[in-house]
Motif scaffolding. Structure first.
Motif, short mmCIF file in Angstrom:
data_model
loop_
_atom_site.label_atom_id
_atom_site.label_comp_id
_atom_site.label_asym_id
_atom_site.label_seq_id
_atom_site.Cartn_x
_atom_site.Cartn_y
_atom_site.Cartn_z
N GLU A 45 0.64 -1.25 -0.23
CA GLU A 45 0.08 0.56 -0.04
C GLU A 45 1.14 1.86 -0.03
O GLU A 45 0.29 2.32 -0.59
CB GLU A 45 -0.86 -0.23 0.79
CG GLU A 45 -1.87 -1.27 0.91
CD GLU A 45 -2.83 -1.38 2.05
OE1 GLU A 45 -2.31 -0.87 3.61
OE2 GLU A 45 -3.99 -2.00 3.30
N LEU A 46 1.45 1.06 1.09
CA LEU A 46 2.69 1.99 0.91
C LEU A 46 3.50 2.22 -0.25
O LEU A 46 3.38 3.90 -1.36
CB LEU A 46 3.76 2.47 1.24
CG LEU A 46 5.19 3.00 2.18
CD1 LEU A 46 4.30 4.57 2.56
CD2 LEU A 46 6.53 2.47 3.11
N ALA A 47 3.63 1.46 -1.35
CA ALA A 47 4.07 1.77 -2.57
C ALA A 47 3.14 2.23 -3.62
O ALA A 47 3.65 3.17 -4.45
CB ALA A 47 5.57 0.12 -3.28
N ALA A 48 2.04 1.36 -3.34
CA ALA A 48 1.08 2.12 -4.37
C ALA A 48 0.71 4.01 -4.71
O ALA A 48 0.24 4.39 -4.87
CB ALA A 48 0.08 0.84 -4.41
N THR A 49 0.66 3.92 -2.80
CA THR A 49 0.57 5.13 -2.31
C THR A 49 1.80 6.41 -3.61
O THR A 49 1.55 7.33 -3.71
CB THR A 49 0.13 5.17 -1.07
OG1 THR A 49 -0.86 4.97 -1.04
CG2 THR A 49 0.01 7.05 -0.57
N ALA A 50 2.93 5.77 -3.32
CA ALA A 50 3.96 6.66 -3.08
C ALA A 50 4.10 7.06 -4.79
O ALA A 50 4.65 7.82 -5.44
CB ALA A 50 5.14 6.13 -3.01
N VAL A 51 3.88 5.85 -5.80
CA VAL A 51 3.94 5.93 -7.13
C VAL A 51 3.56 7.14 -7.89
O VAL A 51 4.46 7.83 -9.00
CB VAL A 51 3.89 4.29 -7.78
CG1 VAL A 51 3.90 4.18 -9.29
CG2 VAL A 51 5.21 3.38 -6.91
N PRO A 52 2.38 7.07 -7.75
CA PRO A 52 1.42 8.46 -8.32
C PRO A 52 2.46 9.48 -7.47
O PRO A 52 2.50 10.56 -8.91
CB PRO A 52 0.39 7.90 -8.16
CG PRO A 52 0.46 7.09 -7.29
CD PRO A 52 1.30 6.54 -7.17
N LYS A 53 3.21 9.76 -7.06
CA LYS A 53 3.00 10.94 -6.45
C LYS A 53 4.90 11.49 -6.92
O LYS A 53 5.38 12.78 -6.53
CB LYS A 53 3.00 11.06 -4.77
CG LYS A 53 1.68 11.04 -4.80
CD LYS A 53 1.99 11.38 -3.32
CE LYS A 53 -0.20 11.00 -2.55
NZ LYS A 53 0.27 10.91 -1.03
N VAL B 256 10.23 -5.95 -5.05
CA VAL B 256 8.97 -5.28 -5.71
C VAL B 256 8.81 -4.67 -6.80
O VAL B 256 9.74 -4.02 -7.82
CB VAL B 256 9.19 -3.34 -4.63
CG1 VAL B 256 7.58 -2.78 -4.91
CG2 VAL B 256 9.27 -3.76 -3.39
N ARG B 257 7.49 -4.86 -7.46
CA ARG B 257 7.32 -5.27 -9.73
C ARG B 257 5.80 -4.27 -9.09
O ARG B 257 5.15 -3.80 -8.27
CB ARG B 257 7.18 -5.97 -9.70
CG ARG B 257 8.62 -8.07 -9.76
CD ARG B 257 8.30 -8.45 -10.46
NE ARG B 257 7.87 -9.58 -9.11
CZ ARG B 257 8.26 -11.11 -9.19
NH1 ARG B 257 8.37 -11.73 -9.95
NH2 ARG B 257 7.90 -11.39 -7.88
N LEU B 258 6.42 -3.36 -10.80
CA LEU B 258 4.87 -2.40 -10.30
C LEU B 258 4.88 -2.89 -12.53
O LEU B 258 5.72 -3.03 -12.78
CB LEU B 258 5.55 -1.14 -10.69
CG LEU B 258 4.53 0.13 -11.60
CD1 LEU B 258 3.24 0.15 -10.52
CD2 LEU B 258 5.17 1.29 -11.88
N TYR B 259 3.33 -3.32 -12.10
CA TYR B 259 2.42 -3.64 -13.38
C TYR B 259 2.28 -2.41 -13.93
O TYR B 259 1.58 -2.14 -13.38
CB TYR B 259 1.93 -4.92 -13.49
CG TYR B 259 2.65 -6.03 -13.22
CD1 TYR B 259 3.76 -7.39 -14.30
CD2 TYR B 259 3.01 -6.64 -11.63
CE1 TYR B 259 4.19 -8.02 -13.26
CE2 TYR B 259 3.76 -7.26 -11.26
CZ TYR B 259 4.46 -7.46 -11.97
OH TYR B 259 4.44 -9.46 -11.46
N GLY B 260 2.02 -1.92 -15.20
CA GLY B 260 1.54 -1.47 -16.03
C GLY B 260 -0.09 -1.72 -16.14
O GLY B 260 -0.77 -2.74 -15.92
#
Length: 521
Positions: free
Chosen positions: A59-67, A88-92
């Motif tokens: 949740e922390l990473a998901a909150t920080a990525v858009p910012k 930690v992975r990020l999928y488009g």
């Protein structure tokens, strides 16, 4: 009266053998159950905490990525992975992998191959499987990296994308350590996936299990000591009792010391005292049988010697008068032997028959009345009269075997008649006094000397004048009467009459029956 020294109840046996045995068996089982419950609860709580940490991280990473700017996203994911030991992975939005914290750096964890580890690790995993089976733990899926790393290959990522929020799961690494994963959707529609191989989780659980194993070992040792205690308090006393019983069976010594264990209030103490009392009763009965056999031999010798002497004299004497006298002696001896043998058989059967018969309510007023009437109507009492004081109807009821009790009363009346003077009076009375019923038989004879009042109830003892008819009495009547009365848990005694110048008073005391008053027919 019956011995009640070993009649124990639940109240007098607060810690019985069954309690001890059950307690020993339950202690180790209870400790084991508590240990399993504690370890299972501890593991589940620790797993929930680790899952919550992984969710928070996603949740922390998901909150920080858009910012942050897209160029700073790889650095952010790498910093999070390095700080937490996770990947930690990020999928488009299209499901393709855009960024991975392991790109360009050393992986934060490595899934270990069990075949390359020591045998101790395999043993630990076997214990893990056994523990999971005992507590009913559900089987976890095996963790494996997908051949093509896309969002659709991760169920938790698909769930987070579809429903929003965070989705998490736990899988097993090849060495059975947990792999925690959590996925969270960003505000831009992307999905952050966090995975971590938490080997520390398995280490902590196994450390707690080792501590509990040490506790179980201590409980098992304690159980062993209790078992030895039970063996000491059960097996050894039983072995002593068995050895004493074996010695009693062999009969090599009459005075076998059977331990009584008077301080024990459990079943072993009950058994010991019962066996001790049984051996004493058996020894007493054997002594009585030996004495009885010796007395019978002695009593039979006298009439047989007299009979043999008279028979031998018949061949040598021609005088008809003397031959007639010898024949009278033979008849008397035969009569004496017949009476003696009958009384001996009666005495021998009394104890055995009373041990087998079932007692029933008996109205002593009717029973004794019938006996007195029989003496008046059918028996030769000479000119001796019998007077019976009948009690109130159904007021003198006892539990007894009527035939045997009638024999005891009949013997006492016979004894009183034999000692009564010509035209004498034998008085018989039945009275109820408190919780007992008394049968009193008074005669007008010379009475019984104080020194002989106990001896006359022994077998073959008769205190009679020398002028009494030869062979008329065997000396067993009073002994049979006392045996019958004792068999009914009663008492019999003799004393001088207090209402006449001379005479004996025999009294039988029996417990009154605990039943309601029976109306006469």
């Amino acid at each position: 009266m019956a011995d009640t020294s070993y009649r124990l109840t639940r109240r007098t046996m607060p810690w019985r053998l069954s309690h001890r045995i059950l307690g020993v068996n339950l202690i180790i089982l209870l400790v084991l159950a508590l240990a399993l419950l504690f370890l299972d609860s501890f593991r589940n709580q620790l797993r929930d905490e680790r899952q919550a940490q992984t969710r928070n991280l996603a949740e922390l990473a998901a909150t920080a990525v858009p910012k942050i700017t897209p160029a700073d996203v790889p650095m952010l994911l790498g910093d999070i992975g390095n700080a937490t030991g996770a990947r930690v992975r990020l999928y488009g939005r299209d499901g393709n992998l855009r960024h991975d914290s392991w790109r360009g750096t050393v992986p934060s964890y490595v899934l270990r191959d069990p075949s390359t580890q020591r045998w101790t690790k395999e043993a630990a995993r076997a214990i893990d499987r056994a523990f999971n089976f005992i507590v009913g733990e559900r089987s976890l899926q095996d963790f494996a990296e997908p051949p093509v790393d896309r969002l659709q290959a991760w169920p938790e990522a698909r769930q987070a994308l579809r429903l929003g929020g965070t989705a998490a799961t736990v899988r097993n690494a090849p060495d059975l350590t947990p792999v925690l994963s959590a996925a969270a959707r960003t505000t831009g529609g992307e999905v952050v996936l966090v995975t971590a191989n938490d080997r520390n989780f398995t280490r902590i659980v196994r450390q707690e299990r080792t501590k509990l194993a040490a506790g179980l070992l201590a409980a098992a040792l304690f159980s062993l000591l209790l078992s030895l205690f039970l063996a000491r308090t059960i097996a050894r006393p039983l072995r002593r009792l068995a050895l004493a019983a074996h010695r009693v069976r062999l009969g090599r010594s009459r005075e076998v010391n059977v331990p009584r264990f008077n301080r024990r209030k459990d079943e072993i103490g009950l058994l010991a005292r019962a066996v001790s009392d049984m051996s004493q009763a058996l020894r007493h009965r054997m002594d009585n049988l030996d004495a009885f056999a010796a007395d019978v031999t002695h009593e039979l010798k006298n009439p047989l010697a007299s009979l043999r002497s008279a028979v031998d004299g018949l061949d040598r004497i021609e005088d008809p008068k003397l031959r007639g006298q010898l024949l009278d002696v033979v008849r008397q001896d035969v009569h004496r032997l017949d009476r003696l043998i009958g009384d001996i058989g009666e005495a021998a059967r009394t104890d055995a028959e009373l041990a087998r018969v079932a007692f029933e309510p008996v109205d002593l007023g009717d029973l004794v009345g019938q006996i007195c009437s029989g003496w008046e109507d059918r028996r030769l009492t000479g000119n001796v009269r019998i007077a019976f004081a009948r009690p109130r109807a159904a007021s003198a009821i006892v539990m007894a075997e009527p035939g045997r009790l009638a024999r005891a009363v009949d013997n006492l009346i016979d004894n009183a008649v034999s000692f009564s003077p010509p035209a004498g009076l034998v008085e018989v009375a039945v009275t109820a006094v408190a919780d007992e019923v008394r049968i009193r038989i008074d005669d007008e004879g010379p009475g019984v000397p104080q020194s002989a009042r106990e001896a006359i109830f022994n077998r073959f003892v008769s205190v009679r004048p020398d002028s009494d008819d030869f062979g008329r009495h065997s000396g067993l009547g009073l002994a049979i009467a006392r045996a019958i009365v004792k068999g009914h848990d009663g008492e019999i005694d003799v004393a001088d009459r207090d209402d006449a110048p001379s005479g004996a008073r025999f009294t039988i005391r029996l417990s009154a029956a605990s039943i309601g008053v029976v109306e006469p027919a």
